[in-house]
Motif scaffolding. Structure first.
Motif, PDB file in Angstrom:
ATOM      1  N   ASP A   1      12.579   1.095  13.212  1.00  0.00           N
ATOM      2  CA  ASP A   1      12.948   2.460  13.559  1.00  0.00           C
ATOM      3  C   ASP A   1      12.329   3.487  12.612  1.00  0.00           C
ATOM      4  O   ASP A   1      11.892   4.557  13.038  1.00  0.00           O
ATOM      5  N   LYS A   2      12.285   3.166  11.322  1.00  0.00           N
ATOM      6  CA  LYS A   2      11.731   4.106  10.344  1.00  0.00           C
ATOM      7  C   LYS A   2      10.250   3.857  10.073  1.00  0.00           C
ATOM      8  O   LYS A   2       9.611   4.645   9.365  1.00  0.00           O
ATOM      9  N   LYS A   3       9.715   2.759  10.607  1.00  0.00           N
ATOM     10  CA  LYS A   3       8.313   2.385  10.392  1.00  0.00           C
ATOM     11  C   LYS A   3       8.010   2.270   8.896  1.00  0.00           C
ATOM     12  O   LYS A   3       6.966   2.720   8.413  1.00  0.00           O
ATOM     13  N   GLN A   4       8.939   1.651   8.188  1.00  0.00           N
ATOM     14  CA  GLN A   4       8.813   1.490   6.741  1.00  0.00           C
ATOM     15  C   GLN A   4       8.874   0.017   6.357  1.00  0.00           C
ATOM     16  O   GLN A   4       9.570  -0.774   7.007  1.00  0.00           O
ATOM     17  N   ILE A   5       8.158  -0.304   5.309  1.00  0.00           N
ATOM     18  CA  ILE A   5       8.327  -1.603   4.655  1.00  0.00           C
ATOM     19  C   ILE A   5       9.193  -1.378   3.426  1.00  0.00           C
ATOM     20  O   ILE A   5       8.923  -0.484   2.607  1.00  0.00           O
ATOM     21  N   VAL A   6      10.238  -2.167   3.309  1.00  0.00           N
ATOM     22  CA  VAL A   6      11.150  -2.051   2.172  1.00  0.00           C
ATOM     23  C   VAL A   6      11.068  -3.338   1.349  1.00  0.00           C
ATOM     24  O   VAL A   6      11.308  -4.430   1.865  1.00  0.00           O
ATOM     25  N   ILE A   7      10.702  -3.186   0.086  1.00  0.00           N
ATOM     26  CA  ILE A   7      10.617  -4.309  -0.842  1.00  0.00           C
ATOM     27  C   ILE A   7      11.788  -4.186  -1.811  1.00  0.00           C
ATOM     28  O   ILE A   7      11.920  -3.171  -2.511  1.00  0.00           O
ATOM     29  N   THR A   8      12.639  -5.198  -1.837  1.00  0.00           N
ATOM     30  CA  THR A   8      13.844  -5.156  -2.666  1.00  0.00           C
ATOM     31  C   THR A   8      13.793  -6.274  -3.694  1.00  0.00           C
ATOM     32  O   THR A   8      13.577  -7.448  -3.345  1.00  0.00           O
ATOM     33  N   GLU A   9      13.984  -5.928  -4.947  1.00  0.00           N
ATOM     34  CA  GLU A   9      13.881  -6.942  -5.996  1.00  0.00           C
ATOM     35  C   GLU A   9      15.065  -7.896  -5.977  1.00  0.00           C
ATOM     36  O   GLU A   9      16.165  -7.553  -5.539  1.00  0.00           O
ATOM     37  N   ILE A  10      14.802  -9.093  -6.424  1.00  0.00           N
ATOM     38  CA  ILE A  10      15.846 -10.087  -6.649  1.00  0.00           C
ATOM     39  C   ILE A  10      16.059 -10.146  -8.159  1.00  0.00           C
ATOM     40  O   ILE A  10      15.126 -10.428  -8.913  1.00  0.00           O
ATOM     41  N   GLY A  11      17.272  -9.872  -8.613  1.00  0.00           N
ATOM     42  CA  GLY A  11      17.514  -9.772 -10.053  1.00  0.00           C
ATOM     43  C   GLY A  11      16.775  -8.569 -10.596  1.00  0.00           C
ATOM     44  O   GLY A  11      16.945  -7.449 -10.128  1.00  0.00           O
ATOM     45  N   THR A  12      15.905  -8.812 -11.563  1.00  0.00           N
ATOM     46  CA  THR A  12      15.063  -7.740 -12.111  1.00  0.00           C
ATOM     47  C   THR A  12      13.600  -8.087 -11.890  1.00  0.00           C
ATOM     48  O   THR A  12      12.723  -7.774 -12.715  1.00  0.00           O
ATOM     49  N   GLY A  13      13.334  -8.735 -10.768  1.00  0.00           N
ATOM     50  CA  GLY A  13      12.002  -9.288 -10.511  1.00  0.00           C
ATOM     51  C   GLY A  13      10.886  -8.287 -10.409  1.00  0.00           C
ATOM     52  O   GLY A  13       9.721  -8.624 -10.638  1.00  0.00           O
ATOM     53  N   LEU A  14      11.181  -7.017 -10.062  1.00  0.00           N
ATOM     54  CA  LEU A  14      10.115  -6.038  -9.918  1.00  0.00           C
ATOM     55  C   LEU A  14       9.869  -5.236 -11.194  1.00  0.00           C
ATOM     56  O   LEU A  14       8.789  -4.668 -11.378  1.00  0.00           O
ATOM     57  N   GLY A  15      10.873  -5.164 -12.045  1.00  0.00           N
ATOM     58  CA  GLY A  15      10.727  -4.384 -13.271  1.00  0.00           C
ATOM     59  C   GLY A  15      10.760  -2.899 -12.974  1.00  0.00           C
ATOM     60  O   GLY A  15      11.170  -2.455 -11.893  1.00  0.00           O
ATOM     61  N   THR A  16      10.260  -2.105 -13.914  1.00  0.00           N
ATOM     62  CA  THR A  16      10.306  -0.640 -13.770  1.00  0.00           C
ATOM     63  C   THR A  16       8.934   0.008 -13.857  1.00  0.00           C
ATOM     64  O   THR A  16       8.795   1.222 -13.699  1.00  0.00           O
ATOM     65  N   SER A  17       7.901  -0.801 -14.118  1.00  0.00           N
ATOM     66  CA  SER A  17       6.544  -0.261 -14.253  1.00  0.00           C
ATOM     67  C   SER A  17       5.831  -0.255 -12.896  1.00  0.00           C
ATOM     68  O   SER A  17       6.236  -0.924 -11.940  1.00  0.00           O
ATOM     69  N   ALA A  18       4.748   0.512 -12.831  1.00  0.00           N
ATOM     70  CA  ALA A  18       3.952   0.586 -11.603  1.00  0.00           C
ATOM     71  C   ALA A  18       3.385  -0.793 -11.269  1.00  0.00           C
ATOM     72  O   ALA A  18       2.996  -1.567 -12.160  1.00  0.00           O
ATOM     73  N   LEU A  19       3.332  -1.083  -9.974  1.00  0.00           N
ATOM     74  CA  LEU A  19       2.835  -2.367  -9.489  1.00  0.00           C
ATOM     75  C   LEU A  19       1.706  -2.132  -8.494  1.00  0.00           C
ATOM     76  O   LEU A  19       1.663  -1.118  -7.796  1.00  0.00           O
TER      77      LEU A  19
END
Length: 501
Positions: A159-177
């Motif tokens: 509906d929103k035509k978006q991809i949502v990436i959600t971290e598990i735990g702190t897997g993505l961190g806070t820095s640019a990827l």
């Protein structure tokens, strides 16, 4: 010598010119779907060149994805009209868009630097991204690749035509990827992809995958459509080739469209007739539609889809027996007919549609009876100067196909069984009862069945080949109703008599 046969068969012959509750007839659509937006489980593959049954819009979205860009993803129009707008189903969908095929995706990998926000990364306008190609890496000198299912989960929001990436735990961190991916290329799908091929040994793609419908779904491929592609002569030809004696058994009826343009030139109501005849859109087992419809919702619809959805609604109401046409059924989604963006201000009334299209075997839509309706019930081989009692109404051919297909579907279980004289009498009695039921529901005017016992047939019987003849007359449609209103002075006699009282 007669042909070798093993199984239950049916033949359609024009000369001699209550049923099951659950119909096994299916409307089959061939086209493209945004399967690249789906997340695949381990070992799972995209639904490509594979007939798949969808019963509702939720199931269709889950199995094929969904997009409002019907020009790129043609199966979505059928999903929307049948499963959502009309609420009728099921459908059998065959998607030919393959995210793993080089021609169907762009070769350059896209890379974006994105920073997680509260453990989430949102990619907007993501409809073209092939979800399974998304990778995430750190921006370190020695990049570390994040692991899906361990460090993050990913999903596409239709509906929103978006991809949502959600971290598990702190897997993505806070820095640019570095988020990298490939994009789909719907324009890479050619008519050759849609036509497909067959090796004659069960490996079928594109339109030829219609051969796999019965085995893979249990449904008889009784009706075929390919909005956006059936207007291409090569695809239309393949549809016709694969509509006759599918698997050596099934006969299918086609709902197809004429194109809006020919070589860049916009077709008019007159030139559409010329195009139809010159390009073979004159088959006895098809209804051809022109032009398209502009919807009240701003979308542009193929009339073949609107008609097929209305027709399926009728099928569901009459136990799958195709004796009622979609012509003159309500189609309130239509705002006006559409030929091109430059052709504005025209109002095509039913007199124009009748004179230019219907009399030449082209169905359309018209504003009649105070509402928009599908308009035109003749098969494509009909024209005013060369019509007959069969092609004047699409339901005549549909009913012949239905009786043949239904017999084969049910009687296969009698094959390779001992066949006594009493068994034969029982089959004839049962089939006659079915014809009587069709007559009682007004689907037939006449129906009789008998075992062919001619000299040739007796020779075939010795080889185990039994032929049952079905003589049927379908119920004619009312193509027109005319009121003949005459002036008479008869009423004055009563008038003057009353004055003299």
């Amino acid at each position: 010598m007669s042909d070798y046969k093993h199984g239950a068969y049916g033949q359609i012959q024009a000369v001699g010119s209550r049923v099951p509750n659950a119909s096994r007839s299916a409307i089959v659509y061939i086209g493209t779907a945004p399967v690249h937006t789906l997340a695949l489980a381990s070992g799972e593959s995209y639904n490509v060149n594979k007939p798949v049954v969808v019963n509702n819009i939720s199931e269709a979205r889950q199995l094929f994805g969904y997009s409002d860009d019907w020009a790129s993803y043609t199966l979505c129009e059928a999903m929307k009209v049948h499963l959502e707008n009309k609420g009728v189903g099921p459908l059998v969908l065959i998607n030919v868009l393959d995210p793993n095929k080089a021609d169907h995706k762009n070769s350059t990998q896209v890379s974006n630097d994105l920073t997680p926000d509260n453990g989430r990364i949102v990619i907007s306008s993501a409809e073209s991204i092939i979800l399974e190609t998304v990778t995430i890496q750190t921006k370190d000198q020695t990049p570390v690749t994040k692991v899906k299912g361990t460090d993050y989960n990913i999903a596409y929001n239709i509906d929103k035509k978006q991809i949502v990436i959600t971290e598990i735990g702190t897997g993505l961190g806070t820095s640019a990827l570095a988020v990298k991916y490939y994009t789909i290329k719907p324009s890479g799908v050619t008519s050759d992809d849609v036509v497909g091929s067959s090796d004659g040994l069960g490996l079928n793609t594109g339109v030829f995958a219609v051969k796999n419908v019965y085995q893979m779904t249990g449904y008889i491929p009784s009706f075929l459509g390919a909005p956006g592609f059936s207007s291409i002569p090569a695809v239309h030809s393949a549809m016709y080739q694969n509509s006759q004696k599918i698997n050596d058994h099934w006969d299918a009826y086609m709902f197809v469209d004429l194109p809006l343009t020919n070589g860049g030139t916009v077709l008019t109501l007159d030139s559409a007739v010329t195009y139809k005849n010159a390009n073979g859109y004159t088959k006895q087992n098809e209804t051809v539609y022109f032009p398209m419809a502009k919807g009240t919702d701003g979308a542009y619809y193929h009339l073949s889809v609107l008609a097929a959805a209305n027709f399926q609604e009728l099928l569901l109401a009459q136990d799958g027996v195709p004796y009622k046409t979609a012509s003159n059924t309500d189609c309130s989604i239509i705002e006006n007919l559409y030929t091109s963006a430059s052709d504005t201000g025209r109002i095509y009334d039913d007199a124009i549609i009748n004179a230019k299209l219907n009399k030449n075997g082209i169905a359309s839509a018209a504003f009649v009876g105070g509402r928009w309706a599908i308009w035109g019930a003749s098969s494509a081989d009909y024209n005013q100067n060369d019509g007959d009692s069969i092609n004047v109404a699409e339901t005549n051919r549909m009913m012949l196909f239905y009786i043949s297909n239904d017999f084969q579907h049910r009687r296969t279980r009698d094959v390779d069984q001992p066949m006594t004289a009493n068994d034969l009498k029982t089959i004839v009695a049962e089939e006659q009862a079915r014809l009587d039921a069709l007559r009682k529901m007004n689907a037939l005017l006449f129906g009789e069945v008998f075992l062919d016992a001619s000299a040739k047939a007796r020779s075939d019987i010795m080889n185990g080949d039994y032929a049952f003849t079905f003589n049927v007359t379908t119920t004619p449609l009312a193509k027109s109703l005319t009121a003949i209103v005459k002036w008479t002075d008869t009423g004055f006699a009563t008038y003057f008599e009353s004055l003299g009282e």
